[in-house]
Write an enzyme that holds these catalytic residues in place. Structure first.
Site, PDB file in Angstrom:
ATOM      1  N   ASN A  67     -60.097 -47.108 -10.223  1.00 14.39           N
ATOM      2  CA  ASN A  67     -59.476 -46.982 -11.549  1.00 14.39           C
ATOM      3  C   ASN A  67     -58.809 -45.626 -11.790  1.00 14.39           C
ATOM      4  O   ASN A  67     -57.857 -45.531 -12.552  1.00 14.39           O
ATOM      5  CB  ASN A  67     -60.473 -47.311 -12.661  1.00 14.39           C
ATOM      6  CG  ASN A  67     -61.697 -46.436 -12.640  1.00 14.39           C
ATOM      7  OD1 ASN A  67     -62.138 -45.976 -11.591  1.00 14.39           O
ATOM      8  ND2 ASN A  67     -62.285 -46.216 -13.803  1.00 14.39           N
ATOM      9  N   HIS A  86     -62.712 -44.660  -0.029  1.00 13.70           N
ATOM     10  CA  HIS A  86     -62.068 -45.063  -1.271  1.00 13.70           C
ATOM     11  C   HIS A  86     -62.050 -46.585  -1.382  1.00 13.70           C
ATOM     12  O   HIS A  86     -62.235 -47.305  -0.395  1.00 13.70           O
ATOM     13  CB  HIS A  86     -60.644 -44.520  -1.318  1.00 13.70           C
ATOM     14  CG  HIS A  86     -60.226 -44.064  -2.681  1.00 13.70           C
ATOM     15  ND1 HIS A  86     -60.733 -44.621  -3.834  1.00 13.70           N
ATOM     16  CD2 HIS A  86     -59.355 -43.109  -3.091  1.00 13.70           C
ATOM     17  CE1 HIS A  86     -60.200 -44.028  -4.880  1.00 13.70           C
ATOM     18  NE2 HIS A  86     -59.358 -43.101  -4.458  1.00 13.70           N
ATOM     19  N   ALA A  87     -61.838 -47.068  -2.605  1.00 13.99           N
ATOM     20  CA  ALA A  87     -61.652 -48.503  -2.804  1.00 13.99           C
ATOM     21  C   ALA A  87     -60.448 -48.958  -1.990  1.00 13.99           C
ATOM     22  O   ALA A  87     -59.423 -48.278  -1.941  1.00 13.99           O
ATOM     23  CB  ALA A  87     -61.441 -48.803  -4.281  1.00 13.99           C
ATOM     24  N   SER A  88     -60.563 -50.123  -1.366  1.00 14.49           N
ATOM     25  CA  SER A  88     -59.518 -50.553  -0.444  1.00 14.49           C
ATOM     26  C   SER A  88     -58.169 -50.715  -1.126  1.00 14.49           C
ATOM     27  O   SER A  88     -57.124 -50.481  -0.494  1.00 14.49           O
ATOM     28  CB  SER A  88     -59.917 -51.868   0.226  1.00 14.49           C
ATOM     29  OG  SER A  88     -60.102 -52.898  -0.728  1.00 14.49           O
ATOM     30  N   SER A  93     -69.930 -50.174  -9.976  1.00 19.35           N
ATOM     31  CA  SER A  93     -70.753 -51.054 -10.798  1.00 19.35           C
ATOM     32  C   SER A  93     -72.228 -50.751 -10.605  1.00 19.35           C
ATOM     33  O   SER A  93     -72.633 -50.147  -9.607  1.00 19.35           O
ATOM     34  CB  SER A  93     -70.486 -52.514 -10.426  1.00 19.35           C
ATOM     35  OG  SER A  93     -70.999 -52.801  -9.132  1.00 19.35           O
ATOM     36  N   GLU A 136     -72.703 -42.867 -10.701  1.00 11.95           N
ATOM     37  CA  GLU A 136     -72.075 -43.078 -12.018  1.00 11.95           C
ATOM     38  C   GLU A 136     -71.628 -44.527 -12.034  1.00 11.95           C
ATOM     39  O   GLU A 136     -70.721 -44.910 -11.305  1.00 11.95           O
ATOM     40  CB  GLU A 136     -70.906 -42.111 -12.210  1.00 11.95           C
ATOM     41  CG  GLU A 136     -70.401 -42.059 -13.647  1.00 11.95           C
ATOM     42  CD  GLU A 136     -69.296 -43.066 -13.908  1.00 11.95           C
ATOM     43  OE1 GLU A 136     -69.635 -44.175 -14.380  1.00 11.95           O
ATOM     44  OE2 GLU A 136     -68.134 -42.762 -13.631  1.00 11.95           O
ATOM     45  N   CYS A 142     -64.587 -46.294 -17.195  1.00 13.60           N
ATOM     46  CA  CYS A 142     -66.035 -46.427 -17.412  1.00 13.60           C
ATOM     47  C   CYS A 142     -66.438 -45.943 -18.804  1.00 13.60           C
ATOM     48  O   CYS A 142     -67.370 -46.483 -19.406  1.00 13.60           O
ATOM     49  CB  CYS A 142     -66.804 -45.679 -16.332  1.00 13.60           C
ATOM     50  SG  CYS A 142     -66.279 -43.987 -16.076  1.00 13.60           S
ATOM     51  N   GLU A 165     -70.242 -54.966 -18.968  1.00 12.99           N
ATOM     52  CA  GLU A 165     -69.035 -54.159 -19.023  1.00 12.99           C
ATOM     53  C   GLU A 165     -67.827 -55.036 -18.715  1.00 12.99           C
ATOM     54  O   GLU A 165     -67.730 -55.614 -17.632  1.00 12.99           O
ATOM     55  CB  GLU A 165     -69.097 -53.012 -18.013  1.00 12.99           C
ATOM     56  CG  GLU A 165     -67.846 -52.154 -17.999  1.00 12.99           C
ATOM     57  CD  GLU A 165     -67.945 -50.977 -17.048  1.00 12.99           C
ATOM     58  OE1 GLU A 165     -67.517 -49.876 -17.433  1.00 12.99           O
ATOM     59  OE2 GLU A 165     -68.456 -51.155 -15.927  1.00 12.99           O
TER      60      GLU A 165
END
Length: 459
Positions: free
Chosen positions: A134, A158-160, A210, A231, A265, A362
């Site tokens: 994000n 990192h996120a893909s 998450s 976090e 978040c 969330e």
């Protein structure tokens, strides 16, 4: 060889393909980071600071390109991407300026105050940073800056979906003169990631994501006796009390719910409104949410871009559908337009109650859950009726009352009063309960992965 692809969520077009690293290739990166650390740790804090300042300068030089990359990879508004880059530059500068004092040796005494003691904050080694999509630059930077100042090395998974942003950050650091290997980006699958956590040269693990993913990461880290900082998102409640400035509350809550396309978040997610002002708030809030302009994230007039991916779109859609089936009322939005891209409109759900995703979970998208409270005390009770505890907000004309509620009753790591914001380099960032543990920013992050070493002198 296995590959991953990045997809532009605004157009559904492929951006790039990347090869997933083998276990041996990933382990070689860990080794090179450790090798770089053994030299980096010998530098003083003051000697490390100029490297951080140079990275800040390089970030600003590449602001436009970085913002464009983030917009393409996860749909962030282009102007928000530029704001993110500036925040990252400020974080590096803050750390360079304040790190030497925050991590300086401390003089103590022992043996009843008769003898001298020294506490040092010594680096520990390679820190494994697992980050979400994000905020593709900010998320890695808040870990990287603090640990470089502390004397550690950092490897990033990192996120893909924002692989390109992670590699861009790595290149910027090298162009700024950071020693080779000190910051490495890995492209690995989840199984290899777990093996990296267990690697003997990895000394700490930090992860944002998450609460489900956090439980897994925390379990693997604990099993291998590695310290972790987690976090894990939240379902932040913003309280609109009986004496709130309604115009300010409405304007701020719209901003707080839609910032970063609602994928933050610490977004305002649950709006707990006292009965005395409920109708006035809700009418104005829905009117402003209806007026939001959704569209191309690179267009300056756009206020809401797409969700980050098809998976994220499907998740948000399902959460809204389940909430509505359980009795929530859609006051605006709630149905995606028939167009290319992962666009989901600004949505307001009323009559949200326990048992609904809109109340319990969330929703990482532009969906607001409005909850009526009997009075101020009931609003505070509802706010704390959550497994999460990252952030929150209070709207009241009585600042002292709001401060007392925030300090003594709000069970979260951060509280905003009559305002909204994401992060500040000089204030701690982190949560409680299922929102995780540990702190970043404000000097706290620099001490999460150090050895607070006690040295006893004989005189």
């Amino acid at each position: 060889m296995t590959q991953i692809s990045t997809i532009n969520p605004a157009t559904d077009a492929k951006i790039a393909d990347y090869d997933v690293m083998t276990r041996d290739a990933a382990f070689a990166k860990v080794q090179s980071c450790h090798d770089a650390f053994t030299e980096w740790r010998q530098k003083s804090h003051a000697e490390r600071a100029p490297y951080l300042t140079a990275i800040a300068e390089k970030l600003r030089e590449n602001s436009d390109a970085l913002a464009e990359m983030m917009t393409k990879e996860m749909g962030k508004l282009l102007r928000d991407g530029k704001t993110e880059v500036e925040l990252c530059a400020r974080i590096f500068e803050y750390t360079a300026e304040n790190g030497p004092d925050a991590l300086a040796d401390e003089e103590r005494t022992h043996s009843g105050g008769k003898k001298r003691g020294v506490v040092t904050y010594s680096p520990i080694g390679v820190i494994y940073s697992i980050q979400p999509w994000n905020f593709p630059i900010y998320q890695p930077v808040r870990v990287l800056a603090a640990n470089l100042m502390a004397g550690n090395g950092v490897i990033l998974k990192h996120a893909s979906i924002c692989t390109g942003s992670g590699l861009f950050l790595e290149r910027i650091c090298r162009e700024a003169g950071l020693p080779e290997g000190l910051f490495e980006v890995l492209i690995v699958d989840h199984d290899t990631s777990d093996e990296i956590i267990a690697h003997e040269l990895v000394r700490g693990v930090t992860m944002t994501g998450s609460d489900g993913a956090g439980r897994h990461i925390g379990t693997v880290a604990t099993k291998n006796l590695k310290k972790s900082v987690l976090e894990l998102g939240s379902n932040d409640a913003y309280l609109v009390l009986e004496d709130a400035d309604i115009e300010l509350a409405v304007k701020t809550c719209v901003q707080g719910r839609l910032y970063n396309n609602g994928e933050t978040c610490v977004s305002a997610k649950r709006f707990v409104v006292t009965e005395a002002v409920y109708d006035a708030f809700l009418d104005a809030f829905v009117e402003q949410m209806k007026a939001i302009r959704m569209g191309d994230p690179s267009n300056e007039k756009t206020q809401l871009g797409p969700l980050s991916s098809k998976d994220q779109f499907d998740t948000v859609s399902e959460q809204v559908e389940k909430s509505v089936k359980a009795g929530a009322k859609v006051l605006c939005g709630g149905e995606a337009p028939d167009q290319t891209g992962q666009y989901y409109p600004a949505t307001v759900l009323a009559d949200c109650k326990p048992g609904m995703p809109a109340y319990d979970d969330e929703i990482f998208g532009p969906v607001a859950a409005v909850i009526k409270a009997k009075d101020d005390a009931d609003a505070m009770r509802i706010a704390n009726d959550s497994r999460y505890g990252l952030g929150g907000g209070i709207f009241s004309k009585d600042e002292d009352k709001a401060l007392a509620l925030a300090r003594d009753h709000f069970d979260t790591g951060m509280v905003r009063i009559n305002s909204f914001g994401a992060a500040d380099p000089n204030m701690p960032f982190g949560g409680v309960k299922d929102s995780g543990y540990g702190r970043e920013h404000g000097g706290f992050g620099m001490k999460e992965f150090v050895n607070a070493k006690a040295i006893y002198l004989p005189s």
